[in-house]
Scaffold this motif. Structure first.
Motif, PDB file in Angstrom:
ATOM      1  N   LYS A 288       0.747  -1.206  -0.103  1.00  0.00           N
ATOM      2  CA  LYS A 288       0.244   0.021  -0.007  1.00  0.00           C
ATOM      3  C   LYS A 288       0.703   1.175  -0.071  1.00  0.00           C
ATOM      4  O   LYS A 288       1.758   1.070   0.435  1.00  0.00           O
ATOM      5  CB  LYS A 288      -0.915  -0.082   1.386  1.00  0.00           C
ATOM      6  N   SER A 289       0.380   2.351  -0.663  1.00  0.00           N
ATOM      7  CA  SER A 289       1.149   3.577  -0.743  1.00  0.00           C
ATOM      8  C   SER A 289       1.271   4.222   0.726  1.00  0.00           C
ATOM      9  O   SER A 289       0.527   3.655   1.744  1.00  0.00           O
ATOM     10  CB  SER A 289       0.508   4.487  -1.636  1.00  0.00           C
ATOM     11  N   ILE A 290       2.010   5.072   0.845  1.00  0.00           N
ATOM     12  CA  ILE A 290       2.256   5.814   2.345  1.00  0.00           C
ATOM     13  C   ILE A 290       1.073   6.513   2.667  1.00  0.00           C
ATOM     14  O   ILE A 290       0.612   6.130   3.913  1.00  0.00           O
ATOM     15  CB  ILE A 290       3.398   6.670   2.226  1.00  0.00           C
ATOM     16  N   VAL A 291       0.338   7.141   2.024  1.00  0.00           N
ATOM     17  CA  VAL A 291      -0.913   7.664   2.358  1.00  0.00           C
ATOM     18  C   VAL A 291      -1.970   6.622   2.666  1.00  0.00           C
ATOM     19  O   VAL A 291      -2.781   6.737   3.427  1.00  0.00           O
ATOM     20  CB  VAL A 291      -1.518   8.808   1.245  1.00  0.00           C
ATOM     21  N   ASP A 292      -2.211   5.592   1.961  1.00  0.00           N
ATOM     22  CA  ASP A 292      -3.135   4.572   2.065  1.00  0.00           C
ATOM     23  C   ASP A 292      -2.778   3.695   3.439  1.00  0.00           C
ATOM     24  O   ASP A 292      -3.666   3.426   4.121  1.00  0.00           O
ATOM     25  CB  ASP A 292      -3.140   3.445   0.868  1.00  0.00           C
ATOM     26  N   ASN A 293      -1.486   3.551   3.828  1.00  0.00           N
ATOM     27  CA  ASN A 293      -1.012   3.378   4.938  1.00  0.00           C
ATOM     28  C   ASN A 293      -1.688   3.950   6.224  1.00  0.00           C
ATOM     29  O   ASN A 293      -2.096   3.521   7.203  1.00  0.00           O
ATOM     30  CB  ASN A 293       0.534   3.204   5.118  1.00  0.00           C
TER      31      ASN A 293
ATOM     32  N   ALA B 126      -4.659  12.746   6.970  1.00  0.00           N
ATOM     33  CA  ALA B 126      -3.643  12.039   6.610  1.00  0.00           C
ATOM     34  C   ALA B 126      -2.533  12.787   5.995  1.00  0.00           C
ATOM     35  O   ALA B 126      -1.361  12.944   6.339  1.00  0.00           O
ATOM     36  CB  ALA B 126      -3.917  10.709   5.746  1.00  0.00           C
ATOM     37  N   THR B 127      -2.943  13.750   5.034  1.00  0.00           N
ATOM     38  CA  THR B 127      -1.992  14.684   4.592  1.00  0.00           C
ATOM     39  C   THR B 127      -1.540  15.600   5.428  1.00  0.00           C
ATOM     40  O   THR B 127      -0.469  15.805   5.398  1.00  0.00           O
ATOM     41  CB  THR B 127      -3.002  15.328   3.486  1.00  0.00           C
ATOM     42  N   GLU B 128      -2.370  16.080   6.423  1.00  0.00           N
ATOM     43  CA  GLU B 128      -1.913  16.985   7.448  1.00  0.00           C
ATOM     44  C   GLU B 128      -0.658  16.519   8.437  1.00  0.00           C
ATOM     45  O   GLU B 128       0.273  16.927   8.755  1.00  0.00           O
ATOM     46  CB  GLU B 128      -3.210  17.341   8.495  1.00  0.00           C
ATOM     47  N   LEU B 129      -1.120  15.040   8.531  1.00  0.00           N
ATOM     48  CA  LEU B 129       0.016  14.275   9.502  1.00  0.00           C
ATOM     49  C   LEU B 129       1.332  14.059   8.836  1.00  0.00           C
ATOM     50  O   LEU B 129       2.434  14.110   9.271  1.00  0.00           O
ATOM     51  CB  LEU B 129      -0.566  12.713   9.816  1.00  0.00           C
ATOM     52  N   LEU B 130       1.076  13.669   7.412  1.00  0.00           N
ATOM     53  CA  LEU B 130       2.340  13.232   6.529  1.00  0.00           C
ATOM     54  C   LEU B 130       3.284  14.749   6.393  1.00  0.00           C
ATOM     55  O   LEU B 130       4.314  14.727   6.425  1.00  0.00           O
ATOM     56  CB  LEU B 130       1.885  12.887   5.019  1.00  0.00           C
ATOM     57  N   GLU B 131       2.563  15.859   6.320  1.00  0.00           N
ATOM     58  CA  GLU B 131       3.348  17.264   6.537  1.00  0.00           C
ATOM     59  C   GLU B 131       3.998  17.322   7.973  1.00  0.00           C
ATOM     60  O   GLU B 131       4.996  17.881   7.804  1.00  0.00           O
ATOM     61  CB  GLU B 131       2.043  18.389   6.229  1.00  0.00           C
ATOM     62  N   ARG B 132       3.300  16.840   8.829  1.00  0.00           N
ATOM     63  CA  ARG B 132       3.834  17.042  10.269  1.00  0.00           C
ATOM     64  C   ARG B 132       5.164  16.339  10.273  1.00  0.00           C
ATOM     65  O   ARG B 132       5.942  16.832  11.048  1.00  0.00           O
ATOM     66  CB  ARG B 132       2.873  16.644  11.292  1.00  0.00           C
ATOM     67  N   VAL B 133       5.023  15.101   9.755  1.00  0.00           N
ATOM     68  CA  VAL B 133       6.354  14.188   9.870  1.00  0.00           C
ATOM     69  C   VAL B 133       7.376  14.715   8.675  1.00  0.00           C
ATOM     70  O   VAL B 133       8.230  13.782   8.703  1.00  0.00           O
ATOM     71  CB  VAL B 133       6.002  12.791  10.133  1.00  0.00           C
ATOM     72  N   GLY B 134       6.993  15.631   7.867  1.00  0.00           N
ATOM     73  CA  GLY B 134       7.824  15.670   7.007  1.00  0.00           C
ATOM     74  C   GLY B 134       8.016  14.985   5.581  1.00  0.00           C
ATOM     75  O   GLY B 134       8.991  15.086   4.823  1.00  0.00           O
ATOM     76  N   ILE B 135       6.966  14.501   5.217  1.00  0.00           N
ATOM     77  CA  ILE B 135       7.227  13.369   4.243  1.00  0.00           C
ATOM     78  C   ILE B 135       5.720  13.399   3.261  1.00  0.00           C
ATOM     79  O   ILE B 135       5.243  12.328   2.483  1.00  0.00           O
ATOM     80  CB  ILE B 135       7.273  12.070   4.461  1.00  0.00           C
ATOM     81  N   ALA B 136       5.459  14.541   3.254  1.00  0.00           N
ATOM     82  CA  ALA B 136       3.938  14.837   2.395  1.00  0.00           C
ATOM     83  C   ALA B 136       4.264  14.408   0.967  1.00  0.00           C
ATOM     84  O   ALA B 136       3.676  13.975   0.267  1.00  0.00           O
ATOM     85  CB  ALA B 136       3.480  16.227   2.516  1.00  0.00           C
TER      86      ALA B 136
ATOM     87  N   SER C 163      13.109   5.668   2.726  1.00  0.00           N
ATOM     88  CA  SER C 163      14.469   5.448   3.548  1.00  0.00           C
ATOM     89  C   SER C 163      14.016   4.951   4.668  1.00  0.00           C
ATOM     90  O   SER C 163      12.684   5.265   5.158  1.00  0.00           O
ATOM     91  CB  SER C 163      15.527   7.001   3.621  1.00  0.00           C
ATOM     92  N   GLY C 164      14.752   4.430   5.500  1.00  0.00           N
ATOM     93  CA  GLY C 164      14.352   4.025   6.926  1.00  0.00           C
ATOM     94  C   GLY C 164      13.725   4.954   7.692  1.00  0.00           C
ATOM     95  O   GLY C 164      12.928   4.850   8.479  1.00  0.00           O
ATOM     96  N   GLY C 165      14.305   6.104   7.594  1.00  0.00           N
ATOM     97  CA  GLY C 165      13.814   7.335   8.687  1.00  0.00           C
ATOM     98  C   GLY C 165      12.426   7.770   8.240  1.00  0.00           C
ATOM     99  O   GLY C 165      11.516   8.132   9.048  1.00  0.00           O
ATOM    100  N   GLN C 166      12.235   7.934   6.673  1.00  0.00           N
ATOM    101  CA  GLN C 166      11.183   8.140   6.116  1.00  0.00           C
ATOM    102  C   GLN C 166      10.196   6.856   6.657  1.00  0.00           C
ATOM    103  O   GLN C 166       8.988   7.459   6.685  1.00  0.00           O
ATOM    104  CB  GLN C 166      11.377   8.424   4.682  1.00  0.00           C
ATOM    105  N   GLN C 167      10.363   5.766   6.368  1.00  0.00           N
ATOM    106  CA  GLN C 167       9.344   4.822   6.894  1.00  0.00           C
ATOM    107  C   GLN C 167       9.002   4.960   8.212  1.00  0.00           C
ATOM    108  O   GLN C 167       7.743   4.764   8.570  1.00  0.00           O
ATOM    109  CB  GLN C 167       9.929   3.437   6.375  1.00  0.00           C
ATOM    110  N   GLN C 168       9.808   5.181   9.178  1.00  0.00           N
ATOM    111  CA  GLN C 168       9.582   5.461  10.512  1.00  0.00           C
ATOM    112  C   GLN C 168       8.695   6.504  10.660  1.00  0.00           C
ATOM    113  O   GLN C 168       7.756   6.177  11.583  1.00  0.00           O
ATOM    114  CB  GLN C 168      10.868   5.257  11.364  1.00  0.00           C
ATOM    115  N   ARG C 169       8.815   7.580  10.063  1.00  0.00           N
ATOM    116  CA  ARG C 169       8.159   8.641  10.355  1.00  0.00           C
ATOM    117  C   ARG C 169       6.713   8.495   9.781  1.00  0.00           C
ATOM    118  O   ARG C 169       5.692   9.008  10.183  1.00  0.00           O
ATOM    119  CB  ARG C 169       8.735   9.868   9.476  1.00  0.00           C
ATOM    120  N   ALA C 170       6.690   7.709   8.466  1.00  0.00           N
ATOM    121  CA  ALA C 170       5.347   7.152   8.188  1.00  0.00           C
ATOM    122  C   ALA C 170       4.494   6.512   9.052  1.00  0.00           C
ATOM    123  O   ALA C 170       3.445   6.681   9.279  1.00  0.00           O
ATOM    124  CB  ALA C 170       5.534   6.475   6.736  1.00  0.00           C
ATOM    125  N   ALA C 171       5.072   5.580   9.721  1.00  0.00           N
ATOM    126  CA  ALA C 171       4.552   4.791  10.809  1.00  0.00           C
ATOM    127  C   ALA C 171       4.081   5.554  12.021  1.00  0.00           C
ATOM    128  O   ALA C 171       3.117   5.413  12.565  1.00  0.00           O
ATOM    129  CB  ALA C 171       5.755   3.677  11.279  1.00  0.00           C
TER     130      ALA C 171
END
Ligand code: ADP
Ligand code: MG
Length: 240
Positions: free
Chosen positions: A92-97, A117-127, A138-146
């Motif tokens: 699944k895509s990041i936003v779908d996750n 979801a969009t607001e949260l992805l912005e907050r963790v810097g991966i919109a 990257s691992g760091g981006q994946q953990q921010r997505a989590a």
């Protein structure tokens, strides 16, 4: 916000949590330290009933955790958890996750969930990574997505179990920065970590566990400058 009273947990003959008593008020950031095998992960996992307990009680926001059923699913949603392994859905895509649990479990309408979801992805810097798949990050981006995915359920408590231990060193800070911001915004957090810089700066309180017991419960300043027990002194001697 979290209240554990007289909690015991066994794995077969192994007594993994021994009469754990822990109260975490709303907005407090607690860092849990201790040697490997001391019960830190088990402590986290009991708080949202990923692990059943053998005795004692656990309450989240004044609600006792039921053993099973619909009520458990609802209360479990109040407790967000982030693990060492990011556990994103690979197909699944990041936003779908991030969208999945709010739309499926909380039944949030899809436009509202997408906005959040969009607001949260912005907050963790991966919109800008929203449409990618986890393996493309990257691992760091994946953990921010989590972290964004956990926050999507609007949890009352966030549990982090060694969230940066699987990351390449250069990606640790970007995840700690997101966690620090969350802490400053007033989230109630229980964080198992070996990042002493985070413990010193972001924690209101440090809990030191050894052999399934809470051995010390103090402020970071107290703990790092004057640990009381020999086990804590020994632990700090090894890591500092
Ligand atoms: P920590 O996170 O502090 O390293 P854990 O909570 O993972 O410690 O483990 C505490 C103890 O419980 C260890 O002795 C570990 O081997 C044991 N343990 C953890 N999970 C299980 C399990 N599912 N089955 C049996 N023993 C377990
Ligand atoms: Mg662990």
């Amino acid at each position: 916000m979290i209240k554990m009273a007289g909690v015991d947990k066994f794995f077969g003959p192994l007594h993994v949590l021994k009469n754990v008593n822990l109260e975490v008020p709303k907005g407090q950031v607690v860092v849990v330290l201790g040697p490997s095998g001391s019960g830190k992960s088990t402590l986290c996992r009991t708080i949202n009933r990923l692990e059943p307990i053998n005795s004692g009680t656990i309450e989240v926001d004044g609600q006792p955790l039921p053993a099973e059923g619909k009520e458990l699913a609802r209360l479990r949603a109040d407790v967000g958890m982030v693990f060492q392994s990011f556990n994103l859905f690979a197909h699944k895509s990041i936003v779908d996750n991030v969208l999945l649990a709010p739309t499926k479990v909380r039944k949030v309408p899809s436009n509202e969930a997408l906005e959040h979801a969009t607001e949260l992805l912005e907050r963790v810097g991966i919109a800008n990574q929203a449409e990618k798949f986890p393996a493309q990050l990257s691992g760091g981006q994946q953990q921010r997505a989590a972290i964004a995915r956990a926050l999507a359920m609007r949890p009352k408590v966030m549990l982090f179990d060694e969230p940066t231990s699987a990351l390449d060193p250069e990606m640790v800070q970007e995840v700690l920065d997101v966690m620090t911001t969350l802490a400053k915004e007033g989230m109630t957090m229980l964080v198992v970590t070996h990042e002493m810089g985070f413990a010193r700066k972001a924690a209101d309180r440090v809990i030191f566990m050894a052999d399934g017991e809470i051995v010390e419960d103090s402020t970071p300043t107290e703990f790092f400058s004057a640990p009381k027990s020999n086990r804590a002194k020994d632990f700090l001697g090894k890591i500092l």
